[in-house]
Every structure is written in structure tokens, then in C-alpha cells.
Design a protein around this motif. Structure first.
Motif, PDB file in Angstrom:
ATOM      1  N   PHE A  25      40.752  47.784  38.748  1.00 11.81           N
ATOM      2  CA  PHE A  25      41.992  48.599  38.883  1.00 11.81           C
ATOM      3  C   PHE A  25      41.474  50.150  39.102  1.00 11.81           C
ATOM      4  CE2 PHE A  25      44.171  45.395  35.832  1.00 11.81           C
ATOM      5  CZ  PHE A  25      44.517  44.727  36.847  1.00 11.81           C
ATOM      6  N   SER A  26      40.338  50.261  38.552  1.00  5.72           N
ATOM      7  CA  SER A  26      39.781  51.800  38.592  1.00  5.72           C
ATOM      8  C   SER A  26      39.292  52.179  39.752  1.00  5.72           C
ATOM      9  CB  SER A  26      39.025  52.283  37.306  1.00  5.72           C
ATOM     10  OG  SER A  26      37.686  51.411  37.721  1.00  5.72           O
ATOM     11  N   ASN A  27      39.541  53.775  40.230  1.00  6.37           N
ATOM     12  CA  ASN A  27      38.681  53.830  41.508  1.00  6.37           C
ATOM     13  C   ASN A  27      37.437  54.176  41.304  1.00  6.37           C
ATOM     14  OD1 ASN A  27      41.038  54.402  42.528  1.00  6.37           O
ATOM     15  ND2 ASN A  27      41.101  56.612  41.843  1.00  6.37           N
ATOM     16  N   GLU A  28      36.662  54.279  39.945  1.00 10.94           N
ATOM     17  CA  GLU A  28      35.363  54.231  39.912  1.00 10.94           C
ATOM     18  C   GLU A  28      34.777  52.876  40.313  1.00 10.94           C
ATOM     19  OE1 GLU A  28      37.551  55.337  37.616  1.00 10.94           O
ATOM     20  OE2 GLU A  28      37.304  57.343  38.093  1.00 10.94           O
ATOM     21  N   ILE A  29      35.363  51.724  39.652  1.00 12.59           N
ATOM     22  CA  ILE A  29      34.588  50.436  39.982  1.00 12.59           C
ATOM     23  C   ILE A  29      34.918  50.138  41.659  1.00 12.59           C
ATOM     24  CG2 ILE A  29      35.017  48.129  39.406  1.00 12.59           C
ATOM     25  CD1 ILE A  29      33.461  49.490  37.404  1.00 12.59           C
TER      26      ILE A  29
END
Ligand code: NAD
Ligand code: NA
Length: 395
Positions: free
Chosen positions: A112-116
């Protein structure tokens, strides 16, 4: 170490690397036995480590010879503490894929994260150039929204009225009445935020904006409908609202894929024992009766049989049949009128005393422990195993 199952409520705290590996090998062998599928060749699987997502990754790789990138959220092993099962599944999958000469890499973190998302996009850019298929198979109780930082929790509640029905504790076999209070406050919105289609669309938008989707690209997410028996707590409950949203999102994504001749699908799958479904009240009782009937009829399937049939007979067949609402149905055998009529009869008879005979509690329990690599045929559980297992292509 010797690893034994340790359960707490609906979860198992330990998992067995050899048992998980054997499960993956069995799934690979099944796919190979069914022959080649003319499917996608560069595949991203989000939720790739267990259940339907893992089966999708295995079917893509060993059915169609696809390069796969898997994204998942699993606990790595530590000295004296086994990893979560999806870790061992992914390790076993990558070992076998690499041996077969197939590209396979994985990313472990919050999808769900931008990083991943960024890490995944960079990997696709560097290694594959583009993808021609994205399988979206997340099941999560929580989601932190990447833009607002708000942490949403999904709930499994009926809407409008209290739900009262039978359920079973599959560890003890005790059938009892459960009563679940209806959703209130932000329950519905929160559940839609976690299990609805927003994140699926965010992934596809991010990939599209970077030019990482190939011409003719397809994407698929998984849904569930089920019978009237479970409808108040499932399809007409909070989780059903999330599934409505997910299904509606397929149309929005399809629109956005028109310039690429692409398409977004939802497949409605069968009820199966997974980590996600074991936590839903009433579903385990339904599944144990359903398994009994479907096994008697010779039409029982697990995740791998379902996904093999989805790819072979639906997605990559000459035409892809869908229902009135545009959904692919591989819950067709579960929803057969005769099967559901039989389950409804058995439901009325189900008590702690009758269930061992009229339901497939043993099958439920075996499938549950199998998820964690236990009770798997061909595994010597007295053997000392090393819990520290690496995933070869982990980024
Ligand atoms: P599962 O629990 O076996 O798999 C969930 C996957 O999501 C795992 O790979 C896990 O690592 C990953 N994951 C969870 N949270 C994550 C996060 N924050 N970041 C990255 N990865 C994360 O579940 P499943 O039963 O295979 O469910 C997959 C989909 O299929 C869901 O949409 C579910 O509703 C649907 N479905 C399930 C059933 C059923 O009976 N089990 C039936 C029909 C449809
Ligand atoms: Na999955």
C-alpha cells in the motif's frame, strides 16, 4: 530445530519450511501436469506469497514460462523463530523457478505504500522493461493510506441489523451461535479503504504513468460472492461493500487502459481455506459443509486448481466468458444449484455432534495446517530443519 504447530485463535504462530516447500512443489507439479497455457510472459503479482496470489504466480511461471515479480508482506525468520509461511513459499518458488531458468524476484514490504510501489517500478524498469499482466491478490486487515497517513482497519460486520447464525471453532469442532453487531460509524468506509479497489488503481496508474504497461496489458483482482447463508456477514456486509468497490474499479481501470488495448478483470473465486478466510465468522462452518459436498461430487478444488482453470478456460481461452456484471466466474461449481441446496440442508442439521459426519472438518483442519506447512504428505516432521531460509531473488 524441530518445528511444531503453535496455534492461537485463528492463527498459527509457527510454520514449517519443508512443508511449505513441499506445498509449492506439489502446486508446480500440478501446473506442469496440465500442460502449457498461452498466457502473459512478464507478470507482476501483488500478494504473491500465499493463497490465490501464490497459485497465480506458480501458474504464470510454470504454465506460461513467465518472468515474475512477487510483492508480499511476510515475516523473515530469525534464529529459533520460523518465518511466516509466505516467506518459505516464496523461497521455495524462486528456487524452483531459477532452476527452471525462469526470472523470479521478490519485494517484501507494504504494497500500500509509495516506497514499495517505487521499488517495484524501478525493478520492472531495470529488469523487464514492461509487464503484460498484473495480478492483484492482497488480503489485509489494515491499510495505511500513502497520501494521508491515515491507518484504516477493515471489519467483518453485517450492515443494518445484527447477524445471528451458527459457526464452528474448527480447532475444537464446537458448533455455537454467533451474534455480530451491525457496522457503525466509519466501519463501511474503513473496510472499503482497505479491501476496495483504490490501491489496485493506484498501482495500475503508477505503472501506466511510467510507461511500464505493455500493449494489450491485462490486470485481474479476486472477489467473492457466496450463498445466501453467508450473505449477511459477507457479500451484504462491510467486506461485500469493499468487493463492490473493487469490482466497480475494474471498469474504471479498463477505461484508463483503452489506449493500450488493455483490460481489467475481476474473477469471482471459490470459498477456500486461507489465512484470510479462517478469520471470518460463519465461513469455516460453510466451508466444511461445502468441502464435504464438493468432494462427494468430485468437483472440489484448491487455489491451484482454481487458478489453473481460470487461466486455461477463461482468461487465456479464445473468449473470456463473464457474467451480467462483467465478472469472470470460477465459483461456478460452488454455486451450482444442487451443491447449494445440499449445503443448505446440511446447515440446518449441523451441531457439534453431527458435524464430524456431515461436514468435512478434517479436511478443513488439514487445509488450515497445510497453509503453515504442517500435515503435508511426504514431510518428515521429526527431522531437524534450518529455519533460516533465504529467498534467492529478494530485493
Ligand atoms: P492470503 O491471505 O492467502 O494472501 C494474501 C497475500 O497478500 C499474501 O501474499 C500477503 O503477504 C499479502 N499481503 C497482505 N498484506 C500486504 C501488504 N500490506 N503488502 C504486501 N502484501 C500484503 O489471501 P487469499 O485468500 O489468497 O486472498 C487473496 C484475494 O482473493 C483477496 O482479495 C480475497 O478476498 C480473494 N478471495 C479469497 C477467497 C477465499 O475463500 N480465500 C475466495 C474468493 C476470493
Ligand atoms: Na494471495
Amino acid at each position: 530445530m524441530i518445528i511444531e504447530p503453535r496455534t492461537r485463535g485463528f492463527i498459527c504462530l509457527t510454520s514449517h519450511p519443508k512443508g511449505c516447500e513441499q506445498n509449492v512443489i506439489d502446486q508446480i507439479e500440478y501446473i506442469k501436469s496440465k500442460g502449457a497455457i498461452d498466457g502473459a510472459k512478464k507478470v507482476l503479482v501483488i500478494g504473491a506469497s500465499t493463497g490465490f496470489g501464490l497459485a497465480s504466480r506458480i501458474t504464470s511461471a510454470f504454465g506460461s514460462g513467465a518472468a515474475t515479480i512477487g510483492v508480499f508482506f511476510e515475516k523473515p525468520p530469525a534464529e529459533g523463530r520460523p518465518a511466516s509461511p509466505g516467506w518459505y513459499n516464496s523461497a521455495a518458488f524462486e528456487k524452483k523457478a531459477h532452476k527452471a531458468g525462469l526470472y523470479a524476484k521478490s519485494i517484501n514490504g507494504d504494497a500500500f505504500s509509495n516506497e514499495i510501489k517505487k521499488q517495484t517500478l524501478d525493478l520492472i524498469k531495470a529488469d523487464l522493461g514492461q509487464v503484460d499482466m498484473v495480478i492483484y491478490s492482497l488480503a489485509s486487515p489494515v491499510r495505511t493510506h500513502p497520501e494521508t497517513g491515515v491507518r484504516y482497519k477493515s471489519v467483518l460486520k453485517p450492515i443494518g441489523a445484527k447477524f445471528q447464525n451458527k459457526t464452528v471453532d474448527f480447532h475444537t469442532g464446537v458448533v455455537s451461535e454467533v451474534s455480530i453487531e451491525p457496522a457503525q460509524g466509519d466501519d463501511i468506509d474503513n473496510t472499503v479503504a482497505v479491501m476496495g479497489g483504490e490501491d489496485w488503481k493506484m498501482w495500475i496508474d503508477a505503472l501506466k504513468n511510467e510507461g511500464l504497461l505493455a500493449e494489450g496489458f491485462t490486470t485481474i483482482a479476486y472477489s467473492y460472492i457466496g450463498p445466501s447463508l453467508t450473505e449477511a456477514v459477507y457479500r451484504k456486509g462491510t467486506i461485500g461493500r469493499a468487493k463492490d468497490h473493487l469490482e466497480a474499479t475494474a471498469f474504471t481501470i479498463s477505461d484508463s487502459l483503452k489506449p493500450l488495448n488493455g483490460k481489467a478483470y475481476v474473477s469471482v473465486n471459490k470459498a477456500l481455506v486461507t489465512q484470510a478466510s479462517s478469520a471470518i465468522p460463519v465461513i469455516p462452518l460453510y466451508i466444511s459443509l461445502l468441502y464435504k459436498v464438493m468432494k462427494e461430487e468430485g468437483i472440489h478444488e484448491g487455489c491451484i486448481e482454481q487458478i489453473q482453470r481460470l487461466f486455461q478456460d477463461r482468461l487465456y481461452a479464445d473468449t473470456t466468458p463473464t457474467d451480467d456484471e462483467g465478472r469472470i466466474r470460477i465459483d461456478d461449481w460452488e454455486m451450482r444449484t444442487d451443491v447449494q441446496a445440499r449445503v443448505a440442508e446440511l446447515w440446518k442439521e449441523a451441531t457439534t455432534e453431527t458435524l464430524p459426519k456431515i461436514g468435512d472438518l478434517k479436511g478443513y483442519e488439514k487445509d488450515f495446517f497445510n497453509l503453515f506447512g504442517f500435515m503435508v504428505e511426504g514431510v518428515d516432521y521429526d527431522e531437524d530443519v534450518n529455519e533460516i531460509v533465504e529467498i534467492p531473488g529478494l530485493q
